[in-house]
Design a protein around this motif. Structure first.
Motif, PDB file in Angstrom:
ATOM      1  N   UNK A   1       7.739   2.784  19.703  1.00 16.27           N
ATOM      2  CA  UNK A   1       7.698   2.288  21.070  1.00 16.27           C
ATOM      3  C   UNK A   1       8.478   0.991  21.238  1.00 16.27           C
ATOM      4  N   UNK A   2       8.748   0.325  20.125  1.00 17.74           N
ATOM      5  CA  UNK A   2       9.405  -0.974  20.250  1.00 17.74           C
ATOM      6  C   UNK A   2      10.928  -0.876  20.298  1.00 17.74           C
ATOM      7  N   UNK A   3      11.459   0.286  19.936  1.00 22.02           N
ATOM      8  CA  UNK A   3      12.914   0.414  19.912  1.00 22.02           C
ATOM      9  C   UNK A   3      13.392   1.646  20.671  1.00 22.02           C
ATOM     10  N   UNK A   4      13.157   1.668  21.993  1.00 21.27           N
ATOM     11  CA  UNK A   4      13.664   2.801  22.781  1.00 21.27           C
ATOM     12  C   UNK A   4      15.185   2.913  22.658  1.00 21.27           C
TER      13      UNK A   4
ATOM     14  N   UNK B   1      16.124 -13.629  15.467  1.00 24.32           N
ATOM     15  CA  UNK B   1      16.380 -12.993  16.763  1.00 24.32           C
ATOM     16  C   UNK B   1      15.629 -11.671  16.860  1.00 24.32           C
ATOM     17  N   UNK B   2      15.662 -10.933  15.747  1.00 21.63           N
ATOM     18  CA  UNK B   2      14.938  -9.662  15.695  1.00 21.63           C
ATOM     19  C   UNK B   2      13.441  -9.906  15.822  1.00 21.63           C
ATOM     20  N   UNK B   3      12.989 -10.949  15.150  1.00 22.61           N
ATOM     21  CA  UNK B   3      11.563 -11.268  15.166  1.00 22.61           C
ATOM     22  C   UNK B   3      11.107 -11.622  16.583  1.00 22.61           C
ATOM     23  N   UNK B   4      11.926 -12.348  17.295  1.00 26.11           N
ATOM     24  CA  UNK B   4      11.595 -12.699  18.668  1.00 26.11           C
ATOM     25  C   UNK B   4      11.480 -11.437  19.518  1.00 26.11           C
TER      26      UNK B   4
ATOM     27  N   UNK C   1       8.348  -9.539  18.902  1.00 25.23           N
ATOM     28  CA  UNK C   1       7.164 -10.180  19.475  1.00 25.23           C
ATOM     29  C   UNK C   1       6.992  -9.888  20.959  1.00 25.23           C
ATOM     30  N   UNK C   2       8.021  -9.371  21.634  1.00 28.93           N
ATOM     31  CA  UNK C   2       7.920  -9.115  23.076  1.00 28.93           C
ATOM     32  C   UNK C   2       7.054  -7.900  23.333  1.00 28.93           C
ATOM     33  N   UNK C   3       6.077  -8.065  24.225  1.00 30.53           N
ATOM     34  CA  UNK C   3       5.306  -6.881  24.595  1.00 30.53           C
ATOM     35  C   UNK C   3       6.016  -6.144  25.718  1.00 30.53           C
ATOM     36  N   UNK C   4       6.787  -6.897  26.505  1.00 33.01           N
ATOM     37  CA  UNK C   4       7.461  -6.278  27.633  1.00 33.01           C
ATOM     38  C   UNK C   4       8.955  -6.184  27.338  1.00 33.01           C
ATOM     39  N   UNK C   5       9.425  -4.976  27.048  1.00 36.77           N
ATOM     40  CA  UNK C   5      10.835  -4.793  26.730  1.00 36.77           C
ATOM     41  C   UNK C   5      11.607  -4.593  28.027  1.00 36.77           C
ATOM     42  N   UNK C   6      11.934  -5.673  28.670  1.00 37.42           N
ATOM     43  CA  UNK C   6      12.646  -5.571  29.939  1.00 37.42           C
ATOM     44  C   UNK C   6      14.081  -5.141  29.680  1.00 37.42           C
ATOM     45  N   UNK C   7      14.760  -4.730  30.769  1.00 37.48           N
ATOM     46  CA  UNK C   7      16.161  -4.332  30.652  1.00 37.48           C
ATOM     47  C   UNK C   7      16.974  -5.496  30.104  1.00 37.48           C
TER      48      UNK C   7
ATOM     49  N   UNK D   1       4.503 -13.495  11.738  1.00 43.86           N
ATOM     50  CA  UNK D   1       3.875 -12.323  12.334  1.00 43.86           C
ATOM     51  C   UNK D   1       3.716 -11.271  11.266  1.00 43.86           C
ATOM     52  N   UNK D   2       3.137 -10.157  11.671  1.00 41.94           N
ATOM     53  CA  UNK D   2       2.922  -9.128  10.675  1.00 41.94           C
ATOM     54  C   UNK D   2       4.237  -8.542  10.206  1.00 41.94           C
TER      55      UNK D   2
END
Ligand SMILES: [Zn+2]
Ligand SMILES: [Zn+2]
Lengths: 560, 336
Positions: free
Chosen positions: A261-264, A296-299, A302-308, A551-552
Motif C-alpha cells: 500500500x505504500x508504493x502504488x 528521503x525514502x524514510x521520510x 513515514x507519510x500516512x497520506x501519499x498525496x500526488x 522507525x521500524x
C-alpha cells in the motif's frame, strides 16, 4: 453480555497488560466468540482503519463544560492530569449508573450511534452525547468516546492485532493479513469472510526467504577471477521482493513488512509484468535520475497520506537485481547468469521508469573495480555487491557467493588535546579523548572518541597523559598537543553547536600515528572541503540532514 | 487583624497561642493531627493529639511526650482555645479548631467524608477560615464509594485465591491497612498474611476495640513458594522479589486514590488498582468547604492551584497556603 460490553472488556484486557502474549490471547479469545459483524468492527478499529472523526475533541470539551457546569480551564487541567480525553470526559460527564447498559452489539453501536454522528448537525450530535452521559456508566462512556475518536491507542499494533485475531480464527497470520488487504467495509459479510476456510489465497502473496550477503573481509582477489563475478552498486534503500501472482501485486520488505500500500507507484506498473513473476531488488527514491539518500525514502515511508505531490516529488524506483520466480516456476536453483539474462530482457536496459534493472558495474579487473568503489561516496552508494555468476539464489546468509564490499569510513588525522577518565572498569584510566585539527595556528576540537586502542596502548597513553598535563578543568586534563591519531567516522555534517562548525558521526580511533608529528595533522579547511564533497554527492539532501526518529524501517536500510 | 495561623519555616504556627500544628521541625508545642509521618515528626518537646490517637503517635514517635485531648474538649493555650474534632482520615485523626478574639479557624489535617469502620466520621465544624487539604483536588477524583470498591476488592481476592494464587494488597501501613482488614473481616475465613511493618499497628487498633480480620505474619510462613490461595497485605516498598518468592503466583493490587486514573494504574504496572482513599475526593472537598460556612479557604497538602481558582471563581476568598513540606512524599505513608 452485550457485544458492546464484551468489546469494552477486550479493551481493558489489552490496556491492563504489557505482555504481548496476553494481548494476543485476549484478541484470540475475542475473535473466537464475537459475532461476525462485531469481529469485522473490532478488526476495523484495532488494525488502525479510521473513519473521519465526527466530533472533534475540542467540541466535546466545550459540551462537557456546559454539561457539567465546570469551567473550561478546569476540564483542561483535569485532562492534563489524566492524559486521555476519553477518560477525562467519561469521569466528568458520566452520570449513568450502569443499570441501563446499551444492550447493543459493537456493530449496532457503531452503526446506530457512532456513524450517524458523521452526517448529523451539531445540535443532534450534542443530544447524542448528552444521552450517553445521562445513561451510560463511566466504563461504557469511556468506550463510546474512544469509538467516536477512532484511534483506540491501546498498545496494539496492526501486526499484533492480526496475529491475535488469526490465532482465534485458527489461521496463520499471513492468511488474515491477506484477507485484510485492499478496501473492505466492516460488515457481517466481511466478518464471515474472515472466518471462512483457507483457500490458499494468502500463499500467493508470500515472498521467498531473502538471500543475504556477508561482508567481504579479504581483498576480492582471493575470491577468484573478476569475470566469475557480477559487480553491482550497493544501494542504500529498502530491500524488497516484488511479487506478481494471480493477477495481484505484492511488495514485501525483508522484515516481512507488507509495503504494497505504500508504493502504488511501483505496484501499479508491476501489474503489467507477466503473472508468476517474483523480483528481488532495492526500493530507492530517484529524482532526475539520481538516487536519493535513505533519509528521503524514510521520510516518504513515514507519510500516512501519499498525496500526488509526495508521489511526484519522491518517486520510488525498484532496482531489480534478481529474478527468483518466472512463469510461476521457482527459479532459485538456476544460476545467477540465467536469472539475470531473463531479468534484463524483461526490464530492458533503459534507466527510466519505476522498474529498472540494477546495472552491473563495468570494470575489467579487480583494480579497476576497486577504483570505482573508491568513488562510492560521491555516487551515494554504500559500496559494491559481488555475486558469483554461477550461484543459485540461496536463503539466509550463507557465505561464499554473495559479498558486500562496503566503502571505508571517512578518516582524518587529529591531535589529542583533552583527556578525561572513563567510566565503569576504566574509571581509573584516562580513556575519553578529545581530538583537534589545525585552523591556522590553533587547534580546534572536532571529535570525541572512546574506543579503538588496545589495553597496552591505553595504559601507555594514560601514563603519558598524567605526565604531560598542562592544565585541569574539573575532570578534564589539557595535554600537550603531541600525539596524532587516525580517526574513522561515518559522516560529516554542518553543526552550529560545535566551534569547528562541523560534527562527525560515530568517530573512532583507527590507529595511533606515532610516525606523524602534530604539525602534520589535518586542517579544518580540509574537513570543510570533505563536507562540501559529501553535500555535493547529495545535492537534494544536504549532508547535515539527519534521518528522522528511528522507525521500524531502520533495520531495512542496510544489508543486501 | 493578623492571621490566627500563619505558615512559617517550621510549619503552621499560631502566634497568639505560641504553638504549631503538624510542624516539620522540632518546636516546643506541637498540636498533631495524626500519626502519619508527613504530619508527626520527631523532636518536639510536647505533642497534643486526640486521645484516640495517642497510642499510634507514641508508636511512631517512641519516647515523645504526648498529651491526649478528648473529642471536643477545649484546651486554652495563652488565651487561645484549641479543640480537636474527628477528620475521618484514620483512627485518631483530628481537625484542629482554634478560636481567639471571636475568630474561629479550623485546620483540617487530612480528611475524608466516606464511612470507615476504624474511625469516627468526619465532624463538620463551623468556622471563619478553613484550612483544607488538597490531595485529590481535581474533579476527575471522584470516589465510587467504599462499598462498591470493597466489593471489587473482595471479588478479586476470592478469584485469585480460587486459582491458588496470592492476592497481594499493597497499601499504606497505618490506617488504610487496618481499614482493609476491618472491611475484609466478614468476607474471609483464613487469616490475612501481613508484612511485619503492619502487624504492630494492627495490635494497637485491636487494643482500642476495632475488629480486624485475623492476621498472620508472612515471615512465619515457609521461605519459598509455600503460600497458596491467600490474601496478603504489605506496604508498596515490601513488594520486592526476595519477599514475594514466599508467595505462590502473587497478583499485585495497589489500593490508593491515585489508582482512580488508568494512566497511574498502568505506570505502577500492577495487576490491579483499587481507588480506595483516606482523603476527600473533589465533591467531598467542595461539600466540606461549603458546610463549614467558611468565608475564607486556604488550601495546602497537594496541588491546590485548581481548587483555589475554582473557589475564587465562586466568590470565596481562597488562597494556597505556602510552603511544601521538605521530603513529604513517603510512598508508604499519607494514606492517599
Ligand atoms: Zn498527609
Ligand atoms: Zn495522613
Amino acid at each position: 453480555m452485550s457485544g458492546f460490553r464484551r468489546f469494552g472488556d477486550l479493551y481493558r484486557a489489552l490496556d491492563e497488560t504489557t505482555s504481548t502474549n496476553e494481548k494476543r490471547d485476549a484478541l484470540a479469545a475475542y475473535a473466537t466468540d464475537a459475532s461476525d459483524a462485531d469481529l469485522a468492527w473490532a478488526v476495523f478499529v484495532l488494525t488502525g482503519r479510521r473513519m473521519r472523526r465526527p466530533v472533534s475533541g475540542n467540541v466535546m470539551r466545550d459540551w462537557a463544560s456546559q454539561h457539567t457546569g465546570l469551567p473550561a480551564w478546569l476540564i483542561e487541567a483535569s485532562y492534563h492530569a489524566v492524559g486521555d480525553l476519553s477518560e477525562t470526559l467519561a469521569i466528568l460527564c458520566s452520570r449513568g449508573q450502569g443499570n441501563a447498559p446499551p444492550d447493543l452489539s459493537l456493530a449496532e453501536f457503531m452503526e446506530q450511534e457512532v456513524l450517524p454522528l458523521g452526517a448529523a448537525e451539531p445540535d443532534e450530535q450534542r443530544q447524542v452525547l448528552q444521552r450517553w452521559w445521562d445513561t451510560l456508566d463511566e466504563r461504557d462512556c469511556f468506550l463510546a468516546h474512544k469509538l467516536v475518536g477512532g484511534a483506540l491507542r491501546v498498545g496494539v499494533s496492526a501486526t499484533l492485532a492480526v496475529r491475535g485475531f488469526a490465532k482465534g480464527l485458527g489461521y496463520a497470520p499471513s492468511v488474515v493479513e491477506h484477507r485484510l488487504m485492499g478496501t473492505w467495509e466492516p460488515t457481517a459479510a466481511f466478518g464471515a469472510r474472515l472466518r471462512a476456510a483457507d483457500d490458499g489465497a494468502a500463499d500467493r502473496s508470500r515472498p521467498y526467504p531473502f538471500y543475504l550477503a556477508s561482508p567481504l573481509g579479504d581483498s576480492p582477489e582471493s575470491s577468484g577471477e573478476r569475470d566469475e563475478w557480477l559487480a553491482e552498486w550497493k544501494w542504500d534503500g529498502i530491500r524488497a521482493q516484488l511479487i506478481v501472482r494471480g493477477g495481484e501485486v505484492f511488495l514485501w520488505s525483508r522484515g516481512e513488512e507488507r509495503l504494497t500500500e505504500r508504493f502504488p507507484d511501483l505496484v501499479v506498473p508491476a501489474g503489467h509484468l507477466p503473472d508468476g513473476t517474483v523480483l528481488d531488488g532495492e526500493i530507492v527514491i530517484k529524482r532526475d535520475g539520481v538516487v536519493q539518500p535513505f533519509a528521503v525514502l524514510q521520510t516518504r515511508i513515514g507519510r500516512t497520506n501519499l498525496s500526488a505531490k509526495v508521489l511526484r516529488d519522491s518517486p520510488a524506483v525498484f532496482l531489480a537485481f534478481d529474478l527468483i520466480e518466472w512463469g510461476g516456476e521457482d527459479w532459485r536453483e538456476r544460476s545467477l547468469r540465467e536469472r539475470r539474462e531473463v531479468l534484463a530482457q524483461l526490464l530492458g536496459a533503459s534507466g527510466t521508469g519505476p522498474l529498472q534493472l540494477s546495472q552491473a558495474v563495468v570494470a575489467p579487473d579487480w583494480a579497476a573495480l576497486a577504483g570505482l568503489r573508491a568513488q562510492s561516496r560521491s555516487l551515494g552508494v554504500e559500496g559494491i555487491m559481488l555475486k558469483r555468476w554461477s550461484s543459485p539464489y540461496r536463503s539466509g546468509r550463507p557465505r561464499g557467493d554473495w559479498w558486500k564490499w562496503k566503502i571505508e569510513p571517512f578518516t582524518m588525522d587529529a591531535v589529542l588535546v583533552y583527556a578525561q577518565a572513563g567510566s565503569g572498569k576504566r574509571a581509573s584510566l584516562y580513556t575519553d579523548y578529545t581530538f583537534a585539527v589545525w585552523d591556522g595556528d590553533t587547534l580546534v576540537p572536532v571529535a570525541k572518541a572512546y574506543s579503538g586502542l588496545d589495553d597496552e596502548e591505553i595504559a601507555r597513553l594514560d601514563r603519558w597523559i598524567r605526565a604531560h598535563t598542562k592544565e585541569r578543568f574539573g575532570p578534564v586534563r589539557v595535554v600537550e598537543p603531541v600525539h596524532v591519531f587516525e580517526l574513522g567516522f561515518e559522516a560529516i555534517q554542518r553543526s552550529s553547536r560545535h566551534k569547528a562548525g562541523i560534527a562527525v558521526r560515530f568517530p573512532r580511533i583507527l590507529r595511533w600515528r606515532t610516525d606523524k608529528p602534530a604539525r602534520e595533522a589535518d586542517t579544518l579547511p580540509a574537513l570543510h572541503r570533505l563536507l562540501e564533497q559529501a553535500a555535493a554527492a547529495h545535492p537534494a539532501q544536504p549532508a547535515q540532514a539527519e534521518p528522522e526518529a528511528p522507525s521500524l524501517f531502520d533495520d531495512l536500510g542496510d544489508d543486501a | 487583624m493578623a492571621d490566627l495561623l500563619t505558615m512559617t519555616d517550621a510549619g503552621l504556627y499560631c502566634e497568639a497561642g505560641d504553638f504549631h500544628i503538624d510542624p516539620w521541625r522540632p518546636v516546643p508545642r506541637a498540636v498533631t493531627t495524626h500519626a502519619h509521618s508527613d504530619h508527626a515528626r520527631a523532636g518536639s518537646e510536647l505533642y497534643i493529639a486526640a486521645a484516640e490517637g495517642v497510642s499510634l503517635l507514641q508508636h511512631r514517635l517512641p519516647g515523645a511526650r504526648v498529651e491526649g485531648l478528648e473529642w471536643g474538649e477545649t484546651r486554652t493555650i495563652h488565651g487561645v482555645r484549641v479543640s480537636l474534632h474527628p477528620s475521618g482520615h484514620i483512627r485518631g485523626a483530628a481537625q484542629v479548631r482554634v478560636e481567639h478574639g471571636g475568630e474561629v479557624w479550623v485546620a483540617s489535617g487530612d480528611y475524608k467524608r466516606e464511612a470507615d469502620p476504624t474511625c469516627r466520621p468526619f465532624e463538620v465544624v463551623r468556622c471563619h477560615t478553613f484550612i483544607t487539604e488538597a490531595t485529590f483536588a481535581l474533579p476527575v477524583y471522584r470516589w465510587a464509594g467504599p462499598d462498591a470498591v470493597m466489593a471489587d476488592v473482595v471479588s478479586w481476592c476470592q478469584a485469585t485465591m480460587a486459582s491458588d494464587g496470592c492476592a497481594v494488597l499493597l497499601t499504606y501501613t497505618l490506617g488504610k491497612a487496618q481499614r482493609l482488614l476491618a472491611e475484609l473481616a466478614p468476607h474471609l475465613e483464613a487469616p490475612v498474611l501481613v508484612h511485619g511493618a503492619v502487624e504492630p499497628l494492627n495490635a494497637l487498633y485491636r487494643a482500642a476495640g476495632v475488629t480486624l480480620a485475623s492476621t498472620q505474619l508472612v515471615r512465619d510462613t515457609p521461605v519459598r513458594g509455600g503460600v497458596r490461595g491467600a490474601v496478603v497485605l504489605a506496604p508498596p516498598s515490601a513488594a520486592v522479589p526476595a519477599w514475594l518468592r514466599r508467595l505462590h503466583e502473587p497478583q499485585m493490587a495497589f489500593v490508593s486514590g491515585w489508582m482512580r486514573l488508568r494512566g497511574t494504574r498502568r505506570r505502577r504496572s500492577m495487576d490491579r488498582g483499587f481507588a480506595l482513599s483516606d482523603h476527600a475526593d473533589w465533591p467531598g472537598l467542595l461539600q466540606t468547604i461549603r458546610e463549614t460556612g467558611a468565608q475564607r479557604v486556604l488550601a495546602t497538602h497537594g496541588d491546590s492551584a485548581a481548587l483555589v481558582r475554582f473557589l475564587a471563581e465562586t466568590g470565596l476568598e481562597a488562597a494556597a497556603l505556602g510552603a511544601v513540606m521538605p521530603g513529604a512524599s513517603d510512598a508508604d505513608e499519607d494514606g492517599a
